[in-house]
Design a protein around this motif. Structure first.
Motif, PDB file in Angstrom:
ATOM      1  N   LYS A  54       0.814  -1.220   0.000  1.00  0.00           N
ATOM      2  CA  LYS A  54       0.000   0.000   0.000  1.00  0.00           C
ATOM      3  C   LYS A  54       0.844   1.265   0.000  1.00  0.00           C
ATOM      4  N   LEU A  55       2.045   1.184   0.521  1.00  0.00           N
ATOM      5  CA  LEU A  55       2.923   2.352   0.603  1.00  0.00           C
ATOM      6  C   LEU A  55       3.742   2.582  -0.669  1.00  0.00           C
ATOM      7  N   GLN A  56       3.694   1.646  -1.600  1.00  0.00           N
ATOM      8  CA  GLN A  56       4.422   1.821  -2.851  1.00  0.00           C
ATOM      9  C   GLN A  56       3.820   2.977  -3.637  1.00  0.00           C
ATOM     10  N   PRO A  57       4.663   3.748  -4.327  1.00  0.00           N
ATOM     11  CA  PRO A  57       4.121   4.850  -5.129  1.00  0.00           C
ATOM     12  C   PRO A  57       3.258   4.330  -6.279  1.00  0.00           C
ATOM     13  N   THR A  58       2.258   5.107  -6.644  1.00  0.00           N
ATOM     14  CA  THR A  58       1.380   4.777  -7.762  1.00  0.00           C
ATOM     15  C   THR A  58       1.767   5.647  -8.946  1.00  0.00           C
ATOM     16  N   TYR A  59       1.810   5.047 -10.126  1.00  0.00           N
ATOM     17  CA  TYR A  59       2.159   5.761 -11.347  1.00  0.00           C
ATOM     18  C   TYR A  59       1.000   5.703 -12.327  1.00  0.00           C
ATOM     19  N   TYR A  60       0.618   6.852 -12.876  1.00  0.00           N
ATOM     20  CA  TYR A  60      -0.342   6.894 -13.972  1.00  0.00           C
ATOM     21  C   TYR A  60       0.459   7.008 -15.255  1.00  0.00           C
ATOM     22  N   GLY A  61      -0.169   6.695 -16.380  1.00  0.00           N
ATOM     23  CA  GLY A  61       0.620   6.788 -17.589  1.00  0.00           C
ATOM     24  C   GLY A  61      -0.106   6.430 -18.863  1.00  0.00           C
ATOM     25  N   VAL A  62       0.697   6.262 -19.890  1.00  0.00           N
ATOM     26  CA  VAL A  62       0.227   5.937 -21.239  1.00  0.00           C
ATOM     27  C   VAL A  62       0.776   4.561 -21.589  1.00  0.00           C
ATOM     28  N   ILE A  63      -0.120   3.670 -22.019  1.00  0.00           N
ATOM     29  CA  ILE A  63       0.303   2.325 -22.400  1.00  0.00           C
ATOM     30  C   ILE A  63       0.020   2.091 -23.885  1.00  0.00           C
ATOM     31  N   GLN A  64       0.746   1.143 -24.445  1.00  0.00           N
ATOM     32  CA  GLN A  64       0.541   0.769 -25.844  1.00  0.00           C
ATOM     33  C   GLN A  64       0.550  -0.749 -25.959  1.00  0.00           C
ATOM     34  N   ILE A  65      -0.473  -1.271 -26.629  1.00  0.00           N
ATOM     35  CA  ILE A  65      -0.508  -2.684 -26.999  1.00  0.00           C
ATOM     36  C   ILE A  65      -0.259  -2.730 -28.498  1.00  0.00           C
ATOM     37  N   THR A  82       1.573   9.699  -9.178  1.00  0.00           N
ATOM     38  CA  THR A  82       0.283  10.380  -9.017  1.00  0.00           C
ATOM     39  C   THR A  82       0.288  11.385  -7.872  1.00  0.00           C
ATOM     40  N   ASP A  83       1.381  11.478  -7.144  1.00  0.00           N
ATOM     41  CA  ASP A  83       1.450  12.318  -5.943  1.00  0.00           C
ATOM     42  C   ASP A  83       0.939  13.744  -6.133  1.00  0.00           C
ATOM     43  N   ALA A  84       1.364  14.411  -7.195  1.00  0.00           N
ATOM     44  CA  ALA A  84       1.054  15.826  -7.368  1.00  0.00           C
ATOM     45  C   ALA A  84      -0.181  16.100  -8.231  1.00  0.00           C
ATOM     46  N   VAL A  85      -0.894  15.070  -8.625  1.00  0.00           N
ATOM     47  CA  VAL A  85      -2.047  15.238  -9.508  1.00  0.00           C
ATOM     48  C   VAL A  85      -3.284  15.591  -8.681  1.00  0.00           C
TER      49      VAL A  85
END
Length: 119
Positions: A14-25, A84-87
């Motif tokens: 739960k304490l791990q940072p979360t990352y948002y982003g762009v993915i490509q398949i 996602t911290d600053a979003v």
């Protein structure tokens, strides 16, 4: 060295940072791409594989090619990610990010599986 307890492992996760982003398949046979913006990039490939293997994207060209060529014909990449911290508004941030990447990569028609965004 002690083995961490289940409770400690959950807390650490739960304490791990979360990352948002762009993915490509990418379809490695016909080179079509699918672009998406996601609120959490962790384990996202597993999420798409489960959904495609369970026919979640019924009546979509991506689903049709997944069934025609099989899972091994597709690759997954994270094109961009950030903490996602600053979003303040993740939904709006993802919406703008998707527009920017769609403008850049044009993943429509012969190039990809996405539909152009409505403005």
């Amino acid at each position: 060295m002690t083995t961490p307890t289940r409770k400690q492992l959950i807390q650490d996760y739960k304490l791990q940072p979360t990352y948002y982003g762009v993915i490509q398949i990418t379809n490695t046979v016909n080179h079509k791409i699918y672009i998406d913006t996601v609120p959490n990039t962790k384990n996202r490939w597993a999420y798409y594989k489960v959904n495609l293997n369970n026919h979640f994207y019924a009546n979509s060209p991506l689903q049709a090619d997944w069934e025609a060529y099989g899972e091994d014909a597709f690759t997954f990449d994270i094109l961009w990610e950030e903490k996602t911290d600053a979003v303040l508004n993740l939904r709006e941030t993802l919406k703008k990010l998707k527009k920017d990447w769609f403008d850049r990569l044009q993943p429509f028609g012969d190039r990809g599986y996405n539909k152009p965004l409505r403005h």
